[in-house]
Design an enzyme around this catalytic site. Structure first.
Site, PDB file in Angstrom:
ATOM      1  CG  PHE A  44      53.074 -48.518   3.557  1.00 52.42           C
ATOM      2  CD1 PHE A  44      54.339 -49.053   3.767  1.00 52.42           C
ATOM      3  CD2 PHE A  44      52.957 -47.149   3.375  1.00 52.42           C
ATOM      4  CE1 PHE A  44      55.461 -48.235   3.806  1.00 52.42           C
ATOM      5  CE2 PHE A  44      54.074 -46.321   3.409  1.00 52.42           C
ATOM      6  CZ  PHE A  44      55.330 -46.865   3.628  1.00 52.42           C
TER       7      PHE A  44
ATOM      8  NE  ARG B 261      47.532 -55.747   5.645  1.00 59.91           N
ATOM      9  CZ  ARG B 261      46.704 -56.100   6.643  1.00 59.91           C
ATOM     10  NH1 ARG B 261      46.951 -57.148   7.390  1.00 59.91           N
ATOM     11  NH2 ARG B 261      45.608 -55.403   6.893  1.00 59.91           N
TER      12      ARG B 261
ATOM     13  CG  ASN C  52      57.607 -53.923   1.494  1.00 60.03           C
ATOM     14  OD1 ASN C  52      56.727 -53.755   2.331  1.00 60.03           O
ATOM     15  ND2 ASN C  52      57.379 -53.900   0.203  1.00 60.03           N
TER      16      ASN C  52
ATOM     17  CG  PHE D 229      54.574 -59.714   8.766  1.00 62.55           C
ATOM     18  CD1 PHE D 229      54.783 -60.031   7.437  1.00 62.55           C
ATOM     19  CD2 PHE D 229      53.534 -58.860   9.077  1.00 62.55           C
ATOM     20  CE1 PHE D 229      53.987 -59.494   6.440  1.00 62.55           C
ATOM     21  CE2 PHE D 229      52.720 -58.313   8.108  1.00 62.55           C
ATOM     22  CZ  PHE D 229      52.952 -58.629   6.777  1.00 62.55           C
TER      23      PHE D 229
ATOM     24  N   GLY E 178      56.192 -70.783   7.539  1.00 61.59           N
ATOM     25  CA  GLY E 178      55.553 -71.298   6.327  1.00 61.59           C
ATOM     26  C   GLY E 178      56.554 -71.601   5.238  1.00 61.59           C
TER      27      GLY E 178
ATOM     28  CB  CYS F  63      55.679 -56.308  -2.254  1.00 64.69           C
ATOM     29  SG  CYS F  63      54.411 -55.351  -3.094  1.00 64.69           S
TER      30      CYS F  63
ATOM     31  CE  LYS G  24      48.386 -60.831   0.923  1.00 65.02           C
ATOM     32  NZ  LYS G  24      48.692 -59.794   1.874  1.00 65.02           N
TER      33      LYS G  24
HETATM   34  P1  NAD Z   1      50.430 -54.362 -11.504  1.00 62.83           P
HETATM   35  O1  NAD Z   1      51.348 -55.134 -12.364  1.00 62.83           O
HETATM   36  O2  NAD Z   1      49.237 -55.042 -10.891  1.00 62.83           O
HETATM   37  O3  NAD Z   1      49.857 -53.094 -12.290  1.00 62.83           O
HETATM   38  C1  NAD Z   1      50.640 -52.254 -13.065  1.00 62.83           C
HETATM   39  C2  NAD Z   1      49.759 -51.677 -14.170  1.00 62.83           C
HETATM   40  O4  NAD Z   1      50.487 -50.642 -14.843  1.00 62.83           O
HETATM   41  C3  NAD Z   1      49.356 -52.692 -15.228  1.00 62.83           C
HETATM   42  O5  NAD Z   1      47.946 -52.691 -15.377  1.00 62.83           O
HETATM   43  C4  NAD Z   1      50.046 -52.184 -16.507  1.00 62.83           C
HETATM   44  O6  NAD Z   1      49.303 -52.452 -17.692  1.00 62.83           O
HETATM   45  C5  NAD Z   1      50.133 -50.701 -16.226  1.00 62.83           C
HETATM   46  N1  NAD Z   1      51.151 -50.000 -17.015  1.00 62.83           N
HETATM   47  C6  NAD Z   1      52.417 -50.374 -17.309  1.00 62.83           C
HETATM   48  N2  NAD Z   1      53.034 -49.428 -18.046  1.00 62.83           N
HETATM   49  C7  NAD Z   1      52.143 -48.428 -18.221  1.00 62.83           C
HETATM   50  C8  NAD Z   1      52.194 -47.172 -18.893  1.00 62.83           C
HETATM   51  N3  NAD Z   1      53.286 -46.762 -19.519  1.00 62.83           N
HETATM   52  N4  NAD Z   1      51.094 -46.388 -18.875  1.00 62.83           N
HETATM   53  C9  NAD Z   1      49.976 -46.798 -18.242  1.00 62.83           C
HETATM   54  N5  NAD Z   1      49.868 -47.990 -17.575  1.00 62.83           N
HETATM   55  C10 NAD Z   1      50.943 -48.782 -17.574  1.00 62.83           C
HETATM   56  O7  NAD Z   1      51.334 -53.729 -10.353  1.00 62.83           O
HETATM   57  P2  NAD Z   1      50.939 -53.465  -8.826  1.00 62.83           P
HETATM   58  O8  NAD Z   1      50.962 -54.736  -8.059  1.00 62.83           O
HETATM   59  O9  NAD Z   1      49.739 -52.604  -8.801  1.00 62.83           O
HETATM   60  O10 NAD Z   1      52.219 -52.632  -8.357  1.00 62.83           O
HETATM   61  C11 NAD Z   1      52.445 -51.308  -8.799  1.00 62.83           C
HETATM   62  C12 NAD Z   1      53.554 -50.693  -7.952  1.00 62.83           C
HETATM   63  O11 NAD Z   1      53.097 -50.582  -6.592  1.00 62.83           O
HETATM   64  C13 NAD Z   1      54.828 -51.513  -7.877  1.00 62.83           C
HETATM   65  O12 NAD Z   1      55.920 -50.645  -7.809  1.00 62.83           O
HETATM   66  C14 NAD Z   1      54.700 -52.278  -6.568  1.00 62.83           C
HETATM   67  O13 NAD Z   1      55.947 -52.608  -6.014  1.00 62.83           O
HETATM   68  C15 NAD Z   1      53.982 -51.261  -5.712  1.00 62.83           C
HETATM   69  N6  NAD Z   1      53.194 -51.841  -4.615  1.00 62.83           N
HETATM   70  C16 NAD Z   1      52.464 -52.958  -4.827  1.00 62.83           C
HETATM   71  C17 NAD Z   1      51.694 -53.495  -3.799  1.00 62.83           C
HETATM   72  C18 NAD Z   1      50.884 -54.755  -4.014  1.00 62.83           C
HETATM   73  O14 NAD Z   1      50.472 -55.353  -3.027  1.00 62.83           O
HETATM   74  N7  NAD Z   1      50.634 -55.171  -5.255  1.00 62.83           N
HETATM   75  C19 NAD Z   1      51.680 -52.876  -2.539  1.00 62.83           C
HETATM   76  C20 NAD Z   1      52.423 -51.708  -2.362  1.00 62.83           C
HETATM   77  C21 NAD Z   1      53.185 -51.196  -3.408  1.00 62.83           C
END
Ligand code: NAD
Length: 435
Positions: free
Chosen positions: A152, A154, A211, A252, A256, A263, A324
C-alpha cells in the site's frame, strides 16, 4: 530473521527490499534488467524516492541487503520469495499478468526445498490460486505455501509508509505461512501494527477495493469542484468542511487534473474488467474512471478557453511532469495525457520538472526541456501547472508574469491564491473556485 529474495527491483521491489532488510531480514533484490542491477551494485539508485538511498546504503553496509541478476540461484537459497514485478494494464483493461506468470514459472523451475512464495504485485482476485497451480505444475512439488501480501506504499512517501504502515494484509491457507509472515514483519508485529490474516482472495480484493475507493474519492471531489466553479462555492472550503467529519476524512479530497500514476488508473480498470467478467455491475467504479478521463480533458479545455481555441504555434510551458510531487514516476501523469493533445493542436511544448525530466524525455523525446522553471516559462504564451512540487508553490507571481509573453496560466493544482492571481492581473483557470 528470514532469508528473502525479491523478484522485481522497481518502486515496490526496492522499497520493500530496503524496508524488509531494515526489519532484520537478509534480503536480495533481483531483476531481469541487468543494467538496473549493475546500477544498484555501483551505488546508483535507479528511481527517485526520498529516503531510499539512505536506507539502502545503511542496509548494504550492515550486510543485510544485496542485489543480483542471478535469479535462479537466489531463488534456491531463499526461504521466502516476494514477487514484485509490474502488472500493467492490457488493452482490454485487464491486468497484464505475463510478468507475474513468467516469475512463477522461474520459481517453479528452481523450487528445491520448502519456501513461501509471496505476491506483493497488485494482482486480480483469483490470481493467487493460478500462480500456486502454475508453480506446482512446473516444479511437480507442493513443498511451498502461497501468500498474498499486497503493498500500500505511496510513491514520494514510500519509506515511511513501508516502515510505519497503517496495516499489513496477509492472505494464506496455512498457519505455517501466517507464522513465517509474522516473523518477516516482526518489528511491526511487536509494535501491534494492525495485521489482517485472511484468505488469499480476500487479501487480493482488499488491495483493489482500497485503491478503487481512494480513486473514487478523487473523482467525487473533482465533480464537486466542477460544480463549485459554476456556482461560486470554494471547493477547498467544501473539502475542509467535509473532511472534518471523521466518517469522511479530508484525505484524497483534493481537487485537481484527475488521478494518474502507476496504480489508480490501471487498478480501477482491472477491477471494472473483473466486474464485467463476473457479470457484476460496478457502476461506481466505472463512473470513477469516466469522471477521471473527463477531468483530464477538462484541463485541456481550460487551456483552449484561455487561448480562444487558437493553440497553433503557441508556446505552452508545462511545470510538473511526474504524476505527483516527490517522485520521478510519469506513468499516466496529467502531463503525459495533456501534452499529446496540445501537440495535436499545433502547440510548442516547453517542459520542466524537478526530477522527472529524464523519464519524460524517454517517452516524449521531441519536447523542449529546461533546467529551471524560469527558463521553461520564459517567452511562453501560457503556463500550465500540473504537479504541486513545493518549488512551484514558491514561485513569485510578479516574476512569473514578467517571464511569460502573456500572463496566461492554468493552475490545475490550485497552488496559487485567486486573489493574488487577480491582483497581478493574470488571465487564469483553476479547479473548483469561481474566478
Ligand atoms: P516497476 O515497473 O517499477 O518495477 C517492476 C520491475 O520488475 C522492473 O524493474 C522490471 O525490470 C522487473 N521485472 C519484470 N519482469 C521480471 C522478471 N521476469 N524477473 C525479474 N524482474 C522482472 O513496478 P512497480 O511500480 O514497482 O510495481 C510493481 C507492482 O506493485 C505492480 O503490480 C503495482 O501495481 C504494485 N504496486 C505499486 C505501487 C507503486 O506505487 N508503484 C504501490 C503498490 C503496489
Amino acid at each position: 530473521m528470514k532469508k528473502i529474495a525479491i523478484i522485481g527491483s522497481g518502486y515496490v521491489g526496492l522499497v520493500s527490499g530496503a524496508g524488509l532488510s531494515e526489519f532484520g531480514n537478509i534480503v536480495c533484490c533481483l531483476d531481469i534488467d541487468k543494467s538496473k542491477i549493475d546500477q544498484l551494485k555501483n551505488g546508483d539508485i535507479p528511481i527517485y524516492e526520498p529516503g531510499l538511498r539512505r536506507l539502502i546504503n545503511k542496509n548494504i553496509q550492515k550486510g543485510m541487503l544485496s542485489f543480483s541478476s542471478k535469479i535462479s540461484e537466489k531463488i534456491k537459497s531463499a526461504e521466502i520469495i516476494f514477487i514484485a514485478v509490474g502488472t500493467p494494464q492490457s488493452e482490454d483493461g485487464s491486468a497484464n499478468l505475463s510478468y507475474v506468470e513468467s516469475v512463477a514459472n522461474t520459481i517453479g523451475k528452481n523450487l528445491n526445498n520448502y519456501k513461501i512464495v509471496c505476491t506483493k504485485s497488485t494482482v486480480p482476485v483469483g490470481t493467487g490460486s493460478k500462480i500456486e497451480q502454475l508453480i506446482g505444475d512446473v516444479s511437480k512439488s507442493d513443498d511451498f505455501d502461497y501468500v498474498s501480501n499486497p503493498e500500500f506504499l505511496r510513491e514520494g512517501a514510500a519509506i515511511d509508509d513501508f516502515i510505519h504502515p497503517d496495516r499489513i494484509i496477509v492472505g494464506a491457507k496455512t498457519n505455517k505461512a501466517f507464522e513465517v509472515m509474522k516473523d518477516v514483519y516482526s518489528p511491526l508485529y511487536i509494535n501491534e501494527t494492525p495485521m489482517i490474516f485472511t484468505n488469499v482472495e480476500t487479501a487480493e480484493m482488499i488491495k483493489y477495493a482500497s485503491n478503487a475507493f481512494l480513486a473514487t474519492k478523487i473523482s467525487f471531489i473533482n465533480e464537486i469542484a466542477n460544480l463549485c466553479e459554476k456556482l461560486g462555492a470554494d471547493v477547498h472550503q467544501v473539502s475542509k468542511g467535509m473532511g472534518l467529519d471523521g466518517r469522511i476524512s479530508s484525505k484524497f479530497l483534493h481537487p485537481g487534473p484527475g488521478f494518474g500514476g502507476s496504480c489508480f488508473p490501471k487498478d480501477t480498470e482491472a477491477l471494472a474488467y473483473l466486474g464485467r467478467q463476473n457479470n457484476v455491475q460496478l457502476n461506481l467504479i466505472n463512473a470513477t474512471i469516466k469522471t477521471n478521463i473527463n477531468q483530464k480533458l477538462r484541463m485541456f479545455s481550460k487551456v483552449k478557453s484561455i487561448l480562444n481555441n487558437d493553440l497553433k504555434g503557441k508556446i505552452i510551458s508545462i511545470l510538473g511532469l511526474s504524476f505527483k510531487p516527490e517522485t520521478d514516476d510519469i506513468r499516466e501523469s496529467p502531463a503525459s495525457e495533456m501534452i499529446p493533445n496540445l501537440i495535436k493542436s499545433g502547440s510548442i511544448i516547453h517542459a520542466y520538472d524537478p526530477v522527472a525530466i529524464q523519464n519524460f524525455k524517454e517517452a516524449f523525446p521531441g519536447l523542449h526541456y529546461f533546467k529551471t522553471w524560469r527558463e521553461c516559462v520564459k517567452g511562453s504564451d501560457l503556463c500550465v501547472i500540473l504537479t504541486e512540487w513545493n518549488e512551484f508553490r514558491g514561485i513569485d507571481l510578479k516574476e512569473l508574469k514578467k517571464l511569460l509573453k502573456t500572463p496566461y496560466l492554468v493552475d490545475a493544482k490550485n497552488i496559487f491564491s485567486i486573489n493574488k492571481l487577480k491582483s497581478e492581473k493574470f488571465i487564469f483557470e483553476n479547479v473548483g473556485r469561481k474566478i
